[in-house]
Design a protein around this motif. Structure first.
Motif, PDB file in Angstrom:
ATOM      1  N   ALA A  32       0.841  -1.212   0.000  1.00 35.27           N
ATOM      2  CA  ALA A  32       0.000   0.000   0.000  1.00 35.27           C
ATOM      3  C   ALA A  32       0.873   1.258   0.000  1.00 35.27           C
ATOM      4  CB  ALA A  32      -0.942  -0.007   1.202  1.00 35.27           C
ATOM      5  N   GLY A  33       1.970   1.222   0.724  1.00 31.11           N
ATOM      6  CA  GLY A  33       2.888   2.353   0.764  1.00 31.11           C
ATOM      7  C   GLY A  33       3.692   2.531  -0.515  1.00 31.11           C
ATOM      8  N   LEU A  34       3.774   1.484  -1.328  1.00 30.06           N
ATOM      9  CA  LEU A  34       4.513   1.544  -2.605  1.00 30.06           C
ATOM     10  C   LEU A  34       3.627   1.878  -3.799  1.00 30.06           C
ATOM     11  CD1 LEU A  34       6.895  -1.569  -2.545  1.00 30.06           C
ATOM     12  CD2 LEU A  34       7.547   0.835  -2.473  1.00 30.06           C
ATOM     13  N   ALA A  35       2.342   2.073  -3.577  1.00 33.77           N
ATOM     14  CA  ALA A  35       1.420   2.324  -4.687  1.00 33.77           C
ATOM     15  C   ALA A  35       1.976   3.409  -5.601  1.00 33.77           C
ATOM     16  CB  ALA A  35       0.052   2.727  -4.154  1.00 33.77           C
ATOM     17  N   GLY A  36       1.936   3.148  -6.898  1.00 33.56           N
ATOM     18  CA  GLY A  36       2.429   4.095  -7.886  1.00 33.56           C
ATOM     19  C   GLY A  36       3.923   3.995  -8.146  1.00 33.56           C
ATOM     20  N   ALA A  37       4.582   3.000  -7.606  1.00 30.04           N
ATOM     21  CA  ALA A  37       6.044   2.882  -7.731  1.00 30.04           C
ATOM     22  C   ALA A  37       6.521   2.555  -9.144  1.00 30.04           C
ATOM     23  CB  ALA A  37       6.584   1.827  -6.759  1.00 30.04           C
ATOM     24  N   GLY A  38       5.658   2.061  -9.998  1.00 27.89           N
ATOM     25  CA  GLY A  38       6.053   1.765 -11.376  1.00 27.89           C
ATOM     26  C   GLY A  38       6.979   0.559 -11.498  1.00 27.89           C
ATOM     27  N   MET A  90       2.545  -1.690  -9.817  1.00 26.92           N
ATOM     28  CA  MET A  90       3.130  -2.078 -11.096  1.00 26.92           C
ATOM     29  C   MET A  90       3.036  -0.976 -12.149  1.00 26.92           C
ATOM     30  SD  MET A  90       4.251  -5.134 -10.524  1.00 26.92           S
ATOM     31  CE  MET A  90       4.705  -5.561 -12.200  1.00 26.92           C
ATOM     32  N   ALA A  91       4.013  -0.997 -13.063  1.00 23.66           N
ATOM     33  CA  ALA A  91       3.971  -0.128 -14.241  1.00 23.66           C
ATOM     34  C   ALA A  91       3.094  -0.796 -15.296  1.00 23.66           C
ATOM     35  CB  ALA A  91       5.376   0.067 -14.801  1.00 23.66           C
ATOM     36  N   PRO A  92       2.362  -0.028 -16.092  1.00 22.31           N
ATOM     37  CA  PRO A  92       1.638  -0.629 -17.215  1.00 22.31           C
ATOM     38  C   PRO A  92       2.624  -1.367 -18.117  1.00 22.31           C
ATOM     39  CG  PRO A  92       0.963   1.650 -16.890  1.00 22.31           C
ATOM     40  CD  PRO A  92       2.160   1.413 -16.008  1.00 22.31           C
ATOM     41  N   GLY A  93       2.258  -2.579 -18.506  1.00 25.62           N
ATOM     42  CA  GLY A  93       3.143  -3.394 -19.322  1.00 25.62           C
ATOM     43  C   GLY A  93       4.114  -4.226 -18.506  1.00 25.62           C
TER      44      GLY A  93
END
Length: 158
Positions: A85-91, A122-125
């Motif tokens: 949850a704290g890493l959300a958006g990490a790519g 996750m990053a898209p792809g």
């Protein structure tokens, strides 16, 4: 099949799957994430096949082999759901999910519960490699030679 033979097949599938996934994301930006450090074998392999990238690791406790201790800033200690949850958006470009209780029904339920949290980092792809079925991802065939269901491979859609 003996438990030893089963373990050898699982470890071979894991190695081959991680190699395949690393090749799929080569040249794309983003770090790697190992969810469940354990003894550190997978982390050690990821830092080799993902050379030049940061490999983050999540686990409750640091109890791996001394040669597999991640740098202090890359070991994220705590419960996986809170850390994710704290890493959300990490790519994250490539993730390996390796949590479980050793009881199939519990492992499947836990993987389903963790799936949205994994997706959010996750990053898209990106690609997720997992020993448990995840939900909300596009299933990939993965590399040839890995028996169906032995290891699972997922694409993160945009």
């Amino acid at each position: 099949m003996s438990r030893l033979d089963s373990m050898l097949r699982r470890l071979g599938a894991q190695r081959d799957g991680l190699n395949w996934a690393a090749a799929q994301v080569e040249g794309q930006p983003g770090d790697a994430l190992d969810i469940g450090l354990g003894n550190g074998r997978t982390y050690d392999h990821l830092r080799e096949v993902m050379a030049g990238r940061r490999v983050l690791v999540i686990d409750r406790v640091l109890q791996c082999h001394p040669s597999c201790v991640p740098p202090e800033g890359d070991f994220l200690q705590g419960e996986a759901d809170a850390v994710l949850a704290g890493l959300a958006g990490a790519g994250i470009r490539l993730a390996h999910y390796d949590l479980g209780f050793g009881v199939e029904e519990q492992d499947i339920a836990e993987a389903a519960r963790m799936s949205p949290l994994i997706a959010a980092v996750m990053a898209p792809g990106g690609i997720v490699v997992s020993g448990q079925p995840l939900v909300g991802f596009t299933r990939l065939a993965g590399p040839e030679g890995i028996p169906e269901g032995r290891y699972l491979f997922y694409l993160v859609e945009a």
